[in-house]
Motif scaffolding. Structure first.
Motif, PDB file in Angstrom:
ATOM      1  N   SER A   1       0.807  -1.208   0.000  1.00 22.12           N
ATOM      2  CA  SER A   1       0.000   0.000   0.000  1.00 22.12           C
ATOM      3  C   SER A   1       0.844   1.264   0.000  1.00 22.12           C
ATOM      4  CB  SER A   1      -0.925   0.019   1.226  1.00 22.12           C
ATOM      5  OG  SER A   1      -0.151   0.006   2.420  1.00 22.12           O
ATOM      6  N   ALA A   2       2.151   1.124   0.347  1.00 20.40           N
ATOM      7  CA  ALA A   2       3.000   2.299   0.439  1.00 20.40           C
ATOM      8  C   ALA A   2       3.990   2.401  -0.718  1.00 20.40           C
ATOM      9  CB  ALA A   2       3.747   2.282   1.761  1.00 20.40           C
ATOM     10  N   GLU A   3       3.998   1.433  -1.622  1.00 28.62           N
ATOM     11  CA  GLU A   3       4.989   1.412  -2.689  1.00 28.62           C
ATOM     12  C   GLU A   3       4.615   2.275  -3.878  1.00 28.62           C
ATOM     13  OE1 GLU A   3       5.684  -2.636  -3.695  1.00 28.62           O
ATOM     14  OE2 GLU A   3       7.185  -2.907  -2.133  1.00 28.62           O
ATOM     15  N   SER A   4       3.372   2.683  -3.979  1.00 25.85           N
ATOM     16  CA  SER A   4       2.946   3.492  -5.117  1.00 25.85           C
ATOM     17  C   SER A   4       2.446   4.850  -4.651  1.00 25.85           C
ATOM     18  CB  SER A   4       1.847   2.780  -5.914  1.00 25.85           C
ATOM     19  OG  SER A   4       0.688   2.641  -5.125  1.00 25.85           O
ATOM     20  N   LEU A   5       2.639   5.839  -5.503  1.00 23.37           N
ATOM     21  CA  LEU A   5       2.166   7.187  -5.231  1.00 23.37           C
ATOM     22  C   LEU A   5       1.377   7.677  -6.435  1.00 23.37           C
ATOM     23  CD1 LEU A   5       5.389   8.834  -3.739  1.00 23.37           C
ATOM     24  CD2 LEU A   5       3.354   8.128  -2.477  1.00 23.37           C
ATOM     25  N   GLU A   6       0.140   8.050  -6.230  1.00 21.78           N
ATOM     26  CA  GLU A   6      -0.647   8.633  -7.317  1.00 21.78           C
ATOM     27  C   GLU A   6      -0.324  10.118  -7.387  1.00 21.78           C
ATOM     28  OE1 GLU A   6      -5.195   8.739  -9.070  1.00 21.78           O
ATOM     29  OE2 GLU A   6      -4.889   8.599  -6.898  1.00 21.78           O
ATOM     30  N   VAL A   7       0.039  10.588  -8.578  1.00 15.55           N
ATOM     31  CA  VAL A   7       0.441  11.978  -8.767  1.00 15.55           C
ATOM     32  C   VAL A   7      -0.496  12.640  -9.774  1.00 15.55           C
ATOM     33  CG1 VAL A   7       2.329  13.536  -9.355  1.00 15.55           C
ATOM     34  CG2 VAL A   7       2.839  11.283  -8.366  1.00 15.55           C
ATOM     35  N   LEU A   8      -1.204  13.669  -9.320  1.00 15.29           N
ATOM     36  CA  LEU A   8      -2.131  14.403 -10.186  1.00 15.29           C
ATOM     37  C   LEU A   8      -1.416  15.639 -10.730  1.00 15.29           C
ATOM     38  CD1 LEU A   8      -5.873  15.041  -9.559  1.00 15.29           C
ATOM     39  CD2 LEU A   8      -4.423  16.917 -10.336  1.00 15.29           C
ATOM     40  N   HIS A   9      -1.471  15.820 -12.045  1.00 16.17           N
ATOM     41  CA  HIS A   9      -0.759  16.939 -12.680  1.00 16.17           C
ATOM     42  C   HIS A   9      -1.393  17.237 -14.029  1.00 16.17           C
ATOM     43  CE1 HIS A   9       1.210  14.209 -15.576  1.00 16.17           C
ATOM     44  NE2 HIS A   9       1.247  13.348 -14.552  1.00 16.17           N
ATOM     45  N   TRP A  10      -0.862  18.268 -14.712  1.00 19.64           N
ATOM     46  CA  TRP A  10      -1.381  18.609 -16.046  1.00 19.64           C
ATOM     47  C   TRP A  10      -0.264  18.637 -17.085  1.00 19.64           C
ATOM     48  CZ3 TRP A  10      -1.755  22.165 -11.925  1.00 19.64           C
ATOM     49  CH2 TRP A  10      -0.990  23.324 -12.011  1.00 19.64           C
ATOM     50  N   TRP A  11       0.730  17.791 -16.897  1.00 22.77           N
ATOM     51  CA  TRP A  11       1.806  17.658 -17.884  1.00 22.77           C
ATOM     52  C   TRP A  11       1.384  16.664 -18.960  1.00 22.77           C
ATOM     53  CZ3 TRP A  11       4.900  16.580 -12.943  1.00 22.77           C
ATOM     54  CH2 TRP A  11       5.254  17.789 -12.318  1.00 22.77           C
ATOM     55  N   THR A  12       0.820  17.163 -20.037  1.00 23.76           N
ATOM     56  CA  THR A  12       0.242  16.258 -21.039  1.00 23.76           C
ATOM     57  C   THR A  12       0.755  16.486 -22.459  1.00 23.76           C
ATOM     58  OG1 THR A  12      -1.677  17.742 -21.242  1.00 23.76           O
ATOM     59  CG2 THR A  12      -1.881  15.884 -19.717  1.00 23.76           C
TER      60      THR A  12
ATOM     61  N   ASP B   1       7.848  11.367 -17.394  1.00 21.50           N
ATOM     62  CA  ASP B   1       8.385  10.005 -17.526  1.00 21.50           C
ATOM     63  C   ASP B   1       9.791   9.908 -16.933  1.00 21.50           C
ATOM     64  OD1 ASP B   1       6.099   9.079 -18.722  1.00 21.50           O
ATOM     65  OD2 ASP B   1       6.872   9.212 -20.774  1.00 21.50           O
ATOM     66  N   PHE B   2      10.556  10.974 -17.048  1.00 17.73           N
ATOM     67  CA  PHE B   2      11.885  10.998 -16.436  1.00 17.73           C
ATOM     68  C   PHE B   2      11.768  10.822 -14.927  1.00 17.73           C
ATOM     69  CE2 PHE B   2      15.184  13.474 -14.268  1.00 17.73           C
ATOM     70  CZ  PHE B   2      16.338  12.877 -14.756  1.00 17.73           C
ATOM     71  N   LEU B   3      10.792  11.520 -14.325  1.00 19.78           N
ATOM     72  CA  LEU B   3      10.578  11.375 -12.884  1.00 19.78           C
ATOM     73  C   LEU B   3      10.091   9.969 -12.541  1.00 19.78           C
ATOM     74  CD1 LEU B   3       8.814  14.785 -12.071  1.00 19.78           C
ATOM     75  CD2 LEU B   3      11.232  14.206 -11.809  1.00 19.78           C
ATOM     76  N   VAL B   4       9.230   9.420 -13.384  1.00 14.65           N
ATOM     77  CA  VAL B   4       8.727   8.058 -13.175  1.00 14.65           C
ATOM     78  C   VAL B   4       9.882   7.064 -13.127  1.00 14.65           C
ATOM     79  CG1 VAL B   4       7.361   6.192 -14.191  1.00 14.65           C
ATOM     80  CG2 VAL B   4       6.486   8.537 -14.235  1.00 14.65           C
ATOM     81  N   GLU B   5      10.797   7.200 -14.079  1.00 15.07           N
ATOM     82  CA  GLU B   5      11.928   6.274 -14.153  1.00 15.07           C
ATOM     83  C   GLU B   5      12.842   6.400 -12.941  1.00 15.07           C
ATOM     84  OE1 GLU B   5      13.717   7.272 -17.850  1.00 15.07           O
ATOM     85  OE2 GLU B   5      12.010   6.568 -19.047  1.00 15.07           O
ATOM     86  N   ARG B   6      13.093   7.641 -12.516  1.00 13.16           N
ATOM     87  CA  ARG B   6      13.966   7.825 -11.361  1.00 13.16           C
ATOM     88  C   ARG B   6      13.324   7.286 -10.086  1.00 13.16           C
ATOM     89  NH1 ARG B   6      18.823  10.581 -12.356  1.00 13.16           N
ATOM     90  NH2 ARG B   6      19.173   9.871 -10.222  1.00 13.16           N
ATOM     91  N   LEU B   7      12.010   7.453  -9.971  1.00 11.69           N
ATOM     92  CA  LEU B   7      11.308   6.936  -8.792  1.00 11.69           C
ATOM     93  C   LEU B   7      11.306   5.411  -8.800  1.00 11.69           C
ATOM     94  CD1 LEU B   7       9.854   8.324  -6.416  1.00 11.69           C
ATOM     95  CD2 LEU B   7       7.699   7.931  -7.601  1.00 11.69           C
ATOM     96  N   ASP B   8      11.168   4.858  -9.991  1.00 16.15           N
ATOM     97  CA  ASP B   8      11.161   3.400 -10.118  1.00 16.15           C
ATOM     98  C   ASP B   8      12.492   2.804  -9.647  1.00 16.15           C
ATOM     99  OD1 ASP B   8       9.903   0.883 -11.232  1.00 16.15           O
ATOM    100  OD2 ASP B   8      11.716   0.973 -12.471  1.00 16.15           O
TER     101      ASP B   8
ATOM    102  N   GLU C   1       6.546   3.286  -7.195  1.00 22.04           N
ATOM    103  CA  GLU C   1       5.760   3.395  -8.430  1.00 22.04           C
ATOM    104  C   GLU C   1       5.018   4.724  -8.479  1.00 22.04           C
ATOM    105  OE1 GLU C   1       1.944   1.287 -10.715  1.00 22.04           O
ATOM    106  OE2 GLU C   1       2.533   0.644  -8.694  1.00 22.04           O
ATOM    107  N   TRP C   2       5.133   5.389  -9.613  1.00 22.12           N
ATOM    108  CA  TRP C   2       4.397   6.627  -9.891  1.00 22.12           C
ATOM    109  C   TRP C   2       3.118   6.236 -10.621  1.00 22.12           C
ATOM    110  CZ3 TRP C   2       6.348  12.098 -10.563  1.00 22.12           C
ATOM    111  CH2 TRP C   2       5.488  12.895 -11.315  1.00 22.12           C
ATOM    112  N   LYS C   3       1.989   6.395  -9.962  1.00 20.10           N
ATOM    113  CA  LYS C   3       0.689   6.140 -10.601  1.00 20.10           C
ATOM    114  C   LYS C   3       0.198   7.450 -11.193  1.00 20.10           C
ATOM    115  CE  LYS C   3      -2.360   3.531  -8.716  1.00 20.10           C
ATOM    116  NZ  LYS C   3      -3.355   2.984  -7.741  1.00 20.10           N
ATOM    117  N   ASP C   4       0.119   7.483 -12.506  1.00 13.32           N
ATOM    118  CA  ASP C   4      -0.127   8.738 -13.204  1.00 13.32           C
ATOM    119  C   ASP C   4      -1.598   9.128 -13.193  1.00 13.32           C
ATOM    120  OD1 ASP C   4       1.584  10.666 -14.700  1.00 13.32           O
ATOM    121  OD2 ASP C   4       0.023  10.395 -16.200  1.00 13.32           O
ATOM    122  N   ALA C   5      -1.848  10.397 -12.846  1.00 14.79           N
ATOM    123  CA  ALA C   5      -3.198  10.966 -12.920  1.00 14.79           C
ATOM    124  C   ALA C   5      -3.086  12.296 -13.654  1.00 14.79           C
ATOM    125  CB  ALA C   5      -3.789  11.158 -11.530  1.00 14.79           C
ATOM    126  N   ALA C   6      -2.845  12.221 -14.948  1.00  9.90           N
ATOM    127  CA  ALA C   6      -2.668  13.414 -15.774  1.00  9.90           C
ATOM    128  C   ALA C   6      -4.014  13.935 -16.237  1.00  9.90           C
ATOM    129  CB  ALA C   6      -1.781  13.092 -16.974  1.00  9.90           C
TER     130      ALA C   6
END
Length: 406
Positions: free
Chosen positions: A8-19, A28-35, A40-45
């Motif tokens: 339950s703590a391994e993923s983070l949902e991130v809401l943003h408007w980078w589309t 995606d660069f941030l996603v890769e570095r977090l990985d 895990e970066w759960k995307d909410a664009a």
């Protein structure tokens, strides 16, 4: 090596408007570095220029008790959410990474509330940027304009040669972006702050604002006919496809052009908007962490630490078109556009102006009202400039929170 976290703590949902293409690459660069850190970066664009849609979705989700673990917020909105007690305090992260010493003053101030750090800054965008198509300028023997007389002479020559001089959308926020750069050009950072930060109603009757409004209308003759409401990336395509010669917009356009394979200083160049060479109209990309039940705190703190680290700052901002928030940024890794932006910004508050349109200067209510008024003035060519000034002054008086006129 990070210890394994509960599922339950391994993923983070991130809401943003980078589309857009470049924004997506930067995310995606941030996603890769977090990985690489086991998270895990759960995307909410949420699509939509300037984040209008994202802010509506965020408010709805918070009211429904479904807040994301992280979200893109900018400027005064950070403190507004912080005042509600919804944001995770990042004091330990900031202290360990010495943000107070390593982060530039304006970005650091923007993430603090009553002595606590409540957000993590990613990068600084310069709004007062003029992009120009190198092919068109070279063919016509033009140099990038340093003042408005040079701009008009160049634009007239471009127009006679059959190109659109200025790529410009009719979307309210894009018109307001152009308008605020004109205000900065006419009045400088101090006057700009009187209008949009201090919100002194009498300042709206100043001749400098009248000149900025009139120039906004005068520039219409250089824009596409009609001035249609199109996404900013579509306007940048006009520059990329040799359909338009210039575009005034934040330096995220550079990130987009680079992502399309166009090299800075070869396919296109960028300079400060005429009259603003030693000024920086800025917006700061920032992520906040929603506290919730604190079950994701370790992962959220890791994300905050990561995005302010030197390597991630350099990589993210190189893609995004912005510049690092850090004092120790390596300008040798920057292209000419970014180098100019960073070297201007670090001169400090005397040259800086926080963008109204991009949420750095005022709260959402004031910002939305002024943006709407600018759009109305531009579209209604019969409205006297003095009436637009009167209406803007009325907005700040009615909504309050500004300094009293002396």
């Amino acid at each position: 090596m990070l210890m394994a976290l509960p599922a339950s703590a391994e993923s983070l949902e991130v809401l943003h408007w980078w589309t857009s293409a470049s924004e997506r690459r930067a995310a995606d660069f941030l996603v890769e570095r977090l990985d690489k850190e086991g998270l895990e970066w759960k995307d909410a664009a949420i699509p939509g220029g300037s984040g209008l849609g994202a802010m509506k979705v965020l408010k709805s989700r918070v009211l429904s008790d479904k807040a994301p673990q992280a979200a893109q917020l900018i400027g005064p909105a950070i403190a507004e959410w912080g005042e509600l007690g919804l944001l995770l305090e990042l004091d330990n992260v900031a202290k360990q990474a010495k943000w107070g010493a390593s982060v530039l003053p304006a970005p650091y101030a923007s993430v603090r509330l009553r002595g606590h750090v409540i957000a993590a800054p990613l990068g600084v965008h310069r709004i007062n940027t003029l992009f120009y198509n190198q092919k068109i300028f070279k063919k016509l023997g033009l140099l990038p304009p340093q003042n408005w007389s040079e701009f008009e002479r160049a634009a007239d020559k471009i127009k006679r040669a059959g190109w659109i001089p200025l790529a410009q959308s009719g979307e309210p926020w894009q018109l307001a972006t152009l308008f605020e750069t004109l205000v900065l050009s006419e009045g400088g950072p101090a006057y700009y702050r009187d209008l949009f930060v201090r919100r002194r109603a009498n300042a709206f009757f100043d001749p400098r604002l009248a000149r900025a409004l009139e120039r906004l209308r005068a520039l219409r003759r250089y824009m596409p006919d009609p001035v249609a409401e199109k996404p900013w990336a579509q306007m940048a395509k006009m520059l990329a496809k040799d359909e338009a010669a210039m575009m005034i917009m934040g330096d995220w356009v550079k990130g987009e052009l680079n992502t399309w394979g166009l090299a800075t200083d070869i396919a296109f160049g960028c300079v400060a908007v005429p009259g603003t060479a030693d000024m920086h109209l800025y917006s700061i990309d920032t992520l906040v962490m929603f506290a919730g039940n604190y079950s994701r705190q370790d992962a959220q703190e890791k994300l905050a630490q990561l995005i302010v680290s030197p390597a991630v700052q350099a990589g993210y901002n190189r893609i995004k078109g912005s510049v690092p928030v850090r004092r120790d940024a390596d300008i040798r890794q920057m292209d000419s556009c970014s180098r100019s932006s960073w070297l201007t910004f670090v001169k400090g508050g005397m040259v800086q102006a926080p963008s109204l349109t991009h949420r750095m200067a005022s709260d959402e209510t004031v910002k939305d009202a002024i943006v709407a008024q600018v759009h109305r003035y531009f579209m209604d060519t019969q409205m006297p400039t003095s009436e637009a000034q009167r209406r803007m002054a009325g907005i700040v008086r009615a909504l309050g929170a500004g300094e009293k006129d002396i």
